[in-house]
Write a protein that holds these residues in place. Structure first.
Motif, PDB file in Angstrom:
ATOM      1  N   CYS A 154       0.838  -1.215   0.000  1.00  0.00           N
ATOM      2  CA  CYS A 154       0.000   0.000   0.000  1.00  0.00           C
ATOM      3  C   CYS A 154       0.869   1.259   0.000  1.00  0.00           C
ATOM      4  N   HIS A 155       1.991   1.209   0.724  1.00  0.00           N
ATOM      5  CA  HIS A 155       2.908   2.359   0.711  1.00  0.00           C
ATOM      6  C   HIS A 155       3.476   2.572  -0.695  1.00  0.00           C
ATOM      7  N   ILE A 156       3.740   1.475  -1.405  1.00  0.00           N
ATOM      8  CA  ILE A 156       4.229   1.605  -2.783  1.00  0.00           C
ATOM      9  C   ILE A 156       3.148   2.238  -3.659  1.00  0.00           C
ATOM     10  N   TYR A 157       1.899   1.790  -3.472  1.00  0.00           N
ATOM     11  CA  TYR A 157       0.795   2.360  -4.261  1.00  0.00           C
ATOM     12  C   TYR A 157       0.661   3.866  -3.990  1.00  0.00           C
ATOM     13  N   PHE A 158       0.760   4.237  -2.713  1.00  0.00           N
ATOM     14  CA  PHE A 158       0.680   5.667  -2.370  1.00  0.00           C
ATOM     15  C   PHE A 158       1.829   6.433  -3.024  1.00  0.00           C
ATOM     16  N   GLY A 159       3.034   5.828  -2.978  1.00  0.00           N
ATOM     17  CA  GLY A 159       4.198   6.476  -3.580  1.00  0.00           C
ATOM     18  C   GLY A 159       4.018   6.694  -5.070  1.00  0.00           C
ATOM     19  N   GLU A 160       3.445   5.699  -5.759  1.00  0.00           N
ATOM     20  CA  GLU A 160       3.227   5.832  -7.203  1.00  0.00           C
ATOM     21  C   GLU A 160       2.254   6.973  -7.514  1.00  0.00           C
ATOM     22  N   LEU A 161       1.229   7.117  -6.667  1.00  0.00           N
ATOM     23  CA  LEU A 161       0.265   8.202  -6.885  1.00  0.00           C
ATOM     24  C   LEU A 161       0.900   9.564  -6.632  1.00  0.00           C
ATOM     25  N   TYR A 162       1.690   9.640  -5.551  1.00  0.00           N
ATOM     26  CA  TYR A 162       2.385  10.903  -5.270  1.00  0.00           C
ATOM     27  C   TYR A 162       3.374  11.242  -6.389  1.00  0.00           C
ATOM     28  N   GLU A 163       4.070  10.216  -6.879  1.00  0.00           N
ATOM     29  CA  GLU A 163       5.038  10.443  -7.962  1.00  0.00           C
ATOM     30  C   GLU A 163       4.321  10.914  -9.229  1.00  0.00           C
ATOM     31  N   LYS A 196       7.029  13.178  -0.895  1.00  0.00           N
ATOM     32  CA  LYS A 196       6.102  12.216  -0.285  1.00  0.00           C
ATOM     33  C   LYS A 196       6.260  10.842  -0.920  1.00  0.00           C
ATOM     34  N   ALA A 197       6.503  10.814  -2.220  1.00  0.00           N
ATOM     35  CA  ALA A 197       6.692   9.536  -2.903  1.00  0.00           C
ATOM     36  C   ALA A 197       7.910   8.805  -2.348  1.00  0.00           C
ATOM     37  N   ILE A 198       9.022   9.544  -2.167  1.00  0.00           N
ATOM     38  CA  ILE A 198      10.243   8.944  -1.618  1.00  0.00           C
ATOM     39  C   ILE A 198       9.977   8.384  -0.225  1.00  0.00           C
ATOM     40  N   ASN A 199       9.261   9.155   0.600  1.00  0.00           N
ATOM     41  CA  ASN A 199       8.945   8.713   1.956  1.00  0.00           C
ATOM     42  C   ASN A 199       8.131   7.411   1.937  1.00  0.00           C
ATOM     43  N   GLU A 200       7.163   7.335   1.034  1.00  0.00           N
ATOM     44  CA  GLU A 200       6.331   6.126   0.944  1.00  0.00           C
ATOM     45  C   GLU A 200       7.154   4.929   0.473  1.00  0.00           C
ATOM     46  N   TYR A 201       8.012   5.121  -0.530  1.00  0.00           N
ATOM     47  CA  TYR A 201       8.827   4.017  -1.034  1.00  0.00           C
ATOM     48  C   TYR A 201       9.798   3.522   0.041  1.00  0.00           C
ATOM     49  N   GLU A 202      10.409   4.447   0.753  1.00  0.00           N
ATOM     50  CA  GLU A 202      11.353   4.049   1.814  1.00  0.00           C
ATOM     51  C   GLU A 202      10.625   3.319   2.946  1.00  0.00           C
ATOM     52  N   THR A 203       9.413   3.786   3.253  1.00  0.00           N
ATOM     53  CA  THR A 203       8.613   3.117   4.290  1.00  0.00           C
ATOM     54  C   THR A 203       8.270   1.694   3.869  1.00  0.00           C
ATOM     55  N   ALA A 204       8.035   1.494   2.584  1.00  0.00           N
ATOM     56  CA  ALA A 204       7.705   0.156   2.078  1.00  0.00           C
ATOM     57  C   ALA A 204       8.939  -0.740   2.043  1.00  0.00           C
ATOM     58  N   LEU A 205      10.083  -0.169   1.746  1.00  0.00           N
ATOM     59  CA  LEU A 205      11.291  -0.963   1.538  1.00  0.00           C
ATOM     60  C   LEU A 205      11.773  -1.637   2.823  1.00  0.00           C
TER      61      LEU A 205
END
Length: 389
Positions: free
Chosen positions: A148-157, A164-173
């Motif tokens: 879900c964090h990746i999905y949010f990151g893709e939308l922000y990107e 915000k996208a970077i934050n979501e991707y890092e949170t997912a990783l």
């Protein structure tokens, strides 16, 4: 896949419909991951058709139907047929609600969110991804939360909100690396590398690309490699290193040729699999006939059972009725006996009282010294007064 085919054949041999449908769904999923969507669709649809025709309402049967719908929805989503994907995935979501499965609901909410993302409807996509996130948090599904964090990151990107996208991707990783889930962990790595290429942070872009390339080689993912090589090309082109950019461009071309060769191989395989599909269609017809026969047998058993139960209930009812008649007759006879006994008791009593009095008086009179009375009694009884004296 060989194991699933073997399981399917064994299930068909013993007439285990549930096991056969599970095997069909598993084979469909395997083909979908291989990118052979035509065969994947065929297997999932066959599983769904059997579930739809079956009267089995057990948890496993309903779960098989939902899995088939989810598989079909993902295939339609990949093919860009969003209308059919939305229909199938919403039916799957409704099925997961009936089964009270938070995980199944979370997966289907995320899939529907992906449809809206592909259509460019960011707000609706966010809404469905948030529903998926809520359910994943509820059951503490770390993989689902990370996705879900990746999905949010893709939308922000997509909205150019890179921070915000970077934050979501890092949170997912982070949790994905902790789970050692390389297949899923490679996606946020590639996404982070892509953002850093766009924003000009080349050192971080190289770090994530190198890490992602190592994982792609480890899991032998051709598609991921092509995406990573393309990012290397963009990176070195932006850095002005034309020689390195050209090298990576050639690797990208080779990778695309390799993918094209794989697609050609898949088409060749598909041609061979068409023969298998025809054979399996025959198996499908036999399975449907077997299912109809099974349903007819169940109906016959149900009718026989109903008749037996009706006869038993009638017999029990008759027995109870006869017992009541006997009890009623017994009570009537008992009451008549009591009335007769009471009648004779009263009659005896009525006769005994005056007779006792008469006998008593006669004895008294016999013992009396009154001559006049004695002579009178003797005359009445036909005796001689002299004898009485």
């Amino acid at each position: 896949m060989l194991c699933d085919n073997r399981t399917k054949k064994q299930a068909e041999a013993i007439g285990d419909t549930l096991e056969m449908v599970q095997a069909l769904n598993n084979i469909g999923t395997d083909y979908r991951r291989m990118g052979v969507l035509e065969m994947a669709q065929d297997y999932h649809y066959r599983a769904y058709a059997i579930c739809k025709a079956s009267t089995d309402s057990s948890f496993t049967a309903r779960k098989n139907r939902v899995v088939a719908l989810n598989g079909l929805g993902n295939i339609y989503l990949t093919l860009g047929n969003y209308a059919r994907a939305d229909s199938a995935l919403r039916l799957a979501l409704a099925g997961e609600r009936e089964l009270n499965s938070p995980l199944g609901q979370a997966i289907n909410y995320a899939n529907i969110g992906s449809i809206f993302r592909q259509r460019g409807l960011t707000d609706s996509a966010f809404a469905y991804f948030r529903k998926s996130m809520g359910l994943n948090l509820q059951i503490n599904n770390q993989l689902g939360i990370s996705l879900c964090h990746i999905y949010f990151g893709e939308l922000y990107e997509k909205n150019n909100n890179y921070s915000k996208a970077i934050n979501e991707y890092e949170t997912a990783l982070t949790p994905m690396q902790a789970m050692k889930d390389e297949w899923h962990a490679i996606n946020p790595l590639i996404a982070l590398a892509g953002i850093y290429v766009k924003t000009g942070n080349y050192s971080k872009a190289l770090h994530y690309l190198d890490t992602a390339r190592g994982i792609a080689q480890n899991i032998k993912s051709t598609e991921h490699k092509a995406e990573i090589y393309s990012l290397y090309y963009k990176l070195y082109k932006r850095m002005g290193d034309t020689r390195a950019a050209l090298e990576w461009h050639e690797k990208v071309a080779d990778m695309h040729d390799s993918i094209m060769d794989m697609e050609k191989l898949n088409r060749i395989q598909n041609a061979g699999l068409l023969i298998e599909r025809n054979r399996q269609a025959k198996d499908m017809n036999e399975a449907q006939l077997s299912l109809k026969s099974e349903r007819a047998t169940r109906s016959a058993y149900a009718i026989i059972f109903s008749i037996v139960v009706t006869i038993l209930l009638g017999a029990i009812g008759m027995f109870i009725y006869i017992q009541r008649i006997h009890r009623r007759n017994h009570l009537v006879l008992k009451k008549l006996a009591e009335m007769r006994e009471t009648f004779f008791t009263n009659l005896t009593h009525e006769f005994r009282t005056p007779l006792t009095i008469i006998l008593g008086l006669s004895q008294v009179l016999r013992k009396s010294k009154n001559e006049e009375v004695i002579q009178h009694l003797c005359k009445k009884q036909g005796h001689n007064p002299a004898d009485a004296s």
